[in-house]
Design a protein around this motif. Structure first.
Motif, PDB file in Angstrom:
ATOM      1  N   MET A   1     -42.913  15.498 -25.790  1.00 29.36           N
ATOM      2  CA  MET A   1     -43.691  14.260 -26.127  1.00 29.36           C
ATOM      3  C   MET A   1     -44.070  13.248 -25.207  1.00 29.36           C
ATOM      4  SD  MET A   1     -47.040  15.856 -28.291  1.00 29.36           S
ATOM      5  CE  MET A   1     -46.565  17.199 -27.905  1.00 29.36           C
ATOM      6  N   ALA A   2     -43.076  13.570 -23.932  1.00 30.85           N
ATOM      7  CA  ALA A   2     -43.421  11.913 -23.505  1.00 30.85           C
ATOM      8  C   ALA A   2     -44.020  12.456 -22.117  1.00 30.85           C
ATOM      9  CB  ALA A   2     -41.222  12.274 -22.696  1.00 30.85           C
ATOM     10  N   THR A   3     -45.066  12.041 -22.652  1.00 32.84           N
ATOM     11  CA  THR A   3     -46.501  12.465 -21.838  1.00 32.84           C
ATOM     12  C   THR A   3     -47.373  11.784 -21.749  1.00 32.84           C
ATOM     13  OG1 THR A   3     -47.793  14.049 -22.514  1.00 32.84           O
ATOM     14  CG2 THR A   3     -45.757  14.640 -21.382  1.00 32.84           C
ATOM     15  N   VAL A   4     -48.546  11.129 -20.877  1.00 30.76           N
ATOM     16  CA  VAL A   4     -48.895   9.968 -20.629  1.00 30.76           C
ATOM     17  C   VAL A   4     -50.716  10.647 -19.804  1.00 30.76           C
ATOM     18  CG1 VAL A   4     -48.056   8.981 -18.513  1.00 30.76           C
ATOM     19  CG2 VAL A   4     -49.254   7.667 -20.334  1.00 30.76           C
ATOM     20  N   GLY A   5     -51.350  10.238 -20.251  1.00 32.76           N
ATOM     21  CA  GLY A   5     -52.849  10.178 -20.151  1.00 32.76           C
ATOM     22  C   GLY A   5     -53.226   9.309 -19.410  1.00 32.76           C
ATOM     23  N   LEU A   6     -53.115   8.637 -17.577  1.00 32.89           N
ATOM     24  CA  LEU A   6     -54.456   8.013 -17.968  1.00 32.89           C
ATOM     25  C   LEU A   6     -55.142   7.710 -16.772  1.00 32.89           C
ATOM     26  CD1 LEU A   6     -50.801   7.871 -14.501  1.00 32.89           C
ATOM     27  CD2 LEU A   6     -50.341   6.462 -16.595  1.00 32.89           C
ATOM     28  N   SER A   7     -55.291   5.898 -16.837  1.00 25.48           N
ATOM     29  CA  SER A   7     -56.718   5.882 -16.372  1.00 25.48           C
ATOM     30  C   SER A   7     -56.875   6.126 -14.899  1.00 25.48           C
ATOM     31  CB  SER A   7     -57.183   4.019 -16.746  1.00 25.48           C
ATOM     32  OG  SER A   7     -56.780   4.036 -15.953  1.00 25.48           O
ATOM     33  N   ALA A   8     -58.252   6.165 -14.677  1.00 23.50           N
ATOM     34  CA  ALA A   8     -58.721   6.043 -13.259  1.00 23.50           C
ATOM     35  C   ALA A   8     -58.327   5.649 -12.167  1.00 23.50           C
ATOM     36  CB  ALA A   8     -60.282   5.625 -13.158  1.00 23.50           C
ATOM     37  N   THR A   9     -57.425   4.526 -12.863  1.00 23.31           N
ATOM     38  CA  THR A   9     -56.875   3.077 -11.700  1.00 23.31           C
ATOM     39  C   THR A   9     -55.764   3.808 -11.473  1.00 23.31           C
ATOM     40  OG1 THR A   9     -58.235   1.552 -12.722  1.00 23.31           O
ATOM     41  CG2 THR A   9     -56.861   1.058 -11.181  1.00 23.31           C
ATOM     42  N   LEU A  10     -54.942   4.439 -12.813  1.00 24.62           N
ATOM     43  CA  LEU A  10     -53.764   4.560 -12.275  1.00 24.62           C
ATOM     44  C   LEU A  10     -54.165   6.403 -11.597  1.00 24.62           C
ATOM     45  CD1 LEU A  10     -52.576   3.121 -15.824  1.00 24.62           C
ATOM     46  CD2 LEU A  10     -51.174   2.402 -13.405  1.00 24.62           C
ATOM     47  N   PHE A  11     -54.791   6.804 -12.248  1.00 30.05           N
ATOM     48  CA  PHE A  11     -54.206   8.253 -11.983  1.00 30.05           C
ATOM     49  C   PHE A  11     -54.099   8.668 -10.257  1.00 30.05           C
ATOM     50  CE2 PHE A  11     -56.147  12.259 -12.135  1.00 30.05           C
ATOM     51  CZ  PHE A  11     -55.010  12.783 -12.582  1.00 30.05           C
ATOM     52  N   ASP A  12     -55.182   8.025  -9.602  1.00 21.75           N
ATOM     53  CA  ASP A  12     -55.499   7.916  -7.910  1.00 21.75           C
ATOM     54  C   ASP A  12     -55.274   9.309  -7.391  1.00 21.75           C
ATOM     55  OD1 ASP A  12     -55.174   6.637  -5.838  1.00 21.75           O
ATOM     56  OD2 ASP A  12     -52.866   6.950  -5.048  1.00 21.75           O
ATOM     57  N   LEU A  13     -56.545  10.060  -8.410  1.00 14.40           N
ATOM     58  CA  LEU A  13     -57.030  11.167  -7.818  1.00 14.40           C
ATOM     59  C   LEU A  13     -56.233  12.008  -7.892  1.00 14.40           C
ATOM     60  CD1 LEU A  13     -59.697   9.933  -4.877  1.00 14.40           C
ATOM     61  CD2 LEU A  13     -59.911  10.329  -7.165  1.00 14.40           C
ATOM     62  N   GLY A  14     -54.682  12.318  -8.998  1.00 14.95           N
ATOM     63  CA  GLY A  14     -53.874  13.215  -9.489  1.00 14.95           C
ATOM     64  C   GLY A  14     -52.843  13.079  -8.011  1.00 14.95           C
ATOM     65  N   ARG A  15     -52.851  11.472  -7.567  1.00 14.78           N
ATOM     66  CA  ARG A  15     -51.586  11.489  -6.835  1.00 14.78           C
ATOM     67  C   ARG A  15     -50.196  11.057  -7.813  1.00 14.78           C
ATOM     68  NH1 ARG A  15     -55.816  10.600  -2.517  1.00 14.78           N
ATOM     69  NH2 ARG A  15     -55.918   8.213  -3.568  1.00 14.78           N
ATOM     70  N   LEU A  16     -50.652  10.646  -9.095  1.00 14.03           N
ATOM     71  CA  LEU A  16     -49.807   9.815  -9.549  1.00 14.03           C
ATOM     72  C   LEU A  16     -49.350  11.245 -10.495  1.00 14.03           C
ATOM     73  CD1 LEU A  16     -49.725   6.817 -10.165  1.00 14.03           C
ATOM     74  CD2 LEU A  16     -48.137   7.182  -8.722  1.00 14.03           C
ATOM     75  N   CYS A  17     -49.574  12.457 -10.274  1.00 13.78           N
ATOM     76  CA  CYS A  17     -49.763  13.907 -11.195  1.00 13.78           C
ATOM     77  C   CYS A  17     -47.878  13.643 -11.901  1.00 13.78           C
ATOM     78  CB  CYS A  17     -50.010  14.915 -11.254  1.00 13.78           C
ATOM     79  SG  CYS A  17     -51.565  15.072 -11.574  1.00 13.78           S
ATOM     80  N   GLY A  18     -46.932  13.704 -12.490  1.00 11.64           N
ATOM     81  CA  GLY A  18     -45.984  13.746 -12.567  1.00 11.64           C
ATOM     82  C   GLY A  18     -45.280  12.812 -12.235  1.00 11.64           C
ATOM     83  N   ALA A  19     -45.641  11.669 -12.255  1.00 12.99           N
ATOM     84  CA  ALA A  19     -45.049   9.942 -11.763  1.00 12.99           C
ATOM     85  C   ALA A  19     -44.027  10.231 -13.897  1.00 12.99           C
ATOM     86  CB  ALA A  19     -45.544   8.921 -11.296  1.00 12.99           C
ATOM     87  N   CYS A  20     -43.182   9.167 -13.246  1.00  9.28           N
ATOM     88  CA  CYS A  20     -42.457   8.342 -14.126  1.00  9.28           C
ATOM     89  C   CYS A  20     -42.724   7.072 -14.659  1.00  9.28           C
ATOM     90  CB  CYS A  20     -41.215   8.363 -14.332  1.00  9.28           C
ATOM     91  SG  CYS A  20     -40.555  10.201 -13.887  1.00  9.28           S
ATOM     92  N   PHE A  21     -42.943   6.602 -16.158  1.00 10.56           N
ATOM     93  CA  PHE A  21     -43.045   5.678 -16.485  1.00 10.56           C
ATOM     94  C   PHE A  21     -42.357   4.761 -17.114  1.00 10.56           C
ATOM     95  CE2 PHE A  21     -46.712   6.785 -14.473  1.00 10.56           C
ATOM     96  CZ  PHE A  21     -47.264   5.781 -13.382  1.00 10.56           C
TER      97      PHE A  21
END
Length: 175
Positions: free
Chosen positions: A79-99
């Motif tokens: 459950m250590a996951t997150v959905g990102l807003s369009a601004t943060l998601f960056d067209l999928g370039r941040l898939c797998g990024a850790c925050f």
């Protein structure tokens, strides 16, 4: 093995060594006292955003996501996951990024001294039928995180709903 999961396992090992019972419950949760935010793994400065949560009422909610990781529990994300807003998601370039995410400003609802590390696995689609500050949480230019309720409750009381948070990007290495 997912990079944040490796990061989380190293945090769990440090937590086990510190032997603080409340920290043993999950690998992605820790007290800021045990892990200062000046960690060498931090890639960015703390930035402001907001966070909401979802409760997985349907088992299909943990499967898939815009990043295509499949069943997130079986893939090791839990459950250590997150959905990102369009601004943060960056067209999928941040898939797998850790925050690293922590609740701020609202002392009534925040759990003081806590933060979580989450992996970007999904996209929070804009809802242009609502104003950016009136239900369109994921609309550009908002920086918004949508967390599973299990993760949200590590940093804030669920009744809070839409919380001010701070986040910073985490590196994928254990060094």
């Amino acid at each position: 093995m997912p990079a944040c999961r490796i990061q989380n396992l190293s945090l769990l090992l440090v937590t086990l060594v510190a032997s603080t019972p409340p920290l043993l419950t999950t690998a992605h949760y820790y007290s800021s006292a045990a892990f200062p935010s000046s960690s060498p793994n931090t890639l960015s400065e703390w930035r402001s955003a907001r966070a909401t949560y979802y409760a997985a009422a349907d088992p299909r909610d943990v499967v898939g996501g815009a990043c295509g990781y499949g069943n997130l529990v079986k893939a090791g994300y839990g459950m250590a996951t997150v959905g990102l807003s369009a601004t943060l998601f960056d067209l999928g370039r941040l898939c797998g990024a850790c925050f690293e995410v922590r609740c701020v400003e609202d002392l009534r609802w925040c759990i003081p001294g806590t933060s979580i590390i989450v992996t970007a696995t999904n996209f929070c689609a804009p809802n242009y039928g609502f104003a950016d500050d009136g239900g369109g949480h994921c609309n550009p230019p908002n920086n918004h995180f949508v967390l599973p309720v299990e993760a949200f409750e590590k940093i804030a009381i669920w009744k809070a709903g839409n919380m001010p948070i701070q986040y910073c990007r985490y590196s994928l290495s254990l060094s």
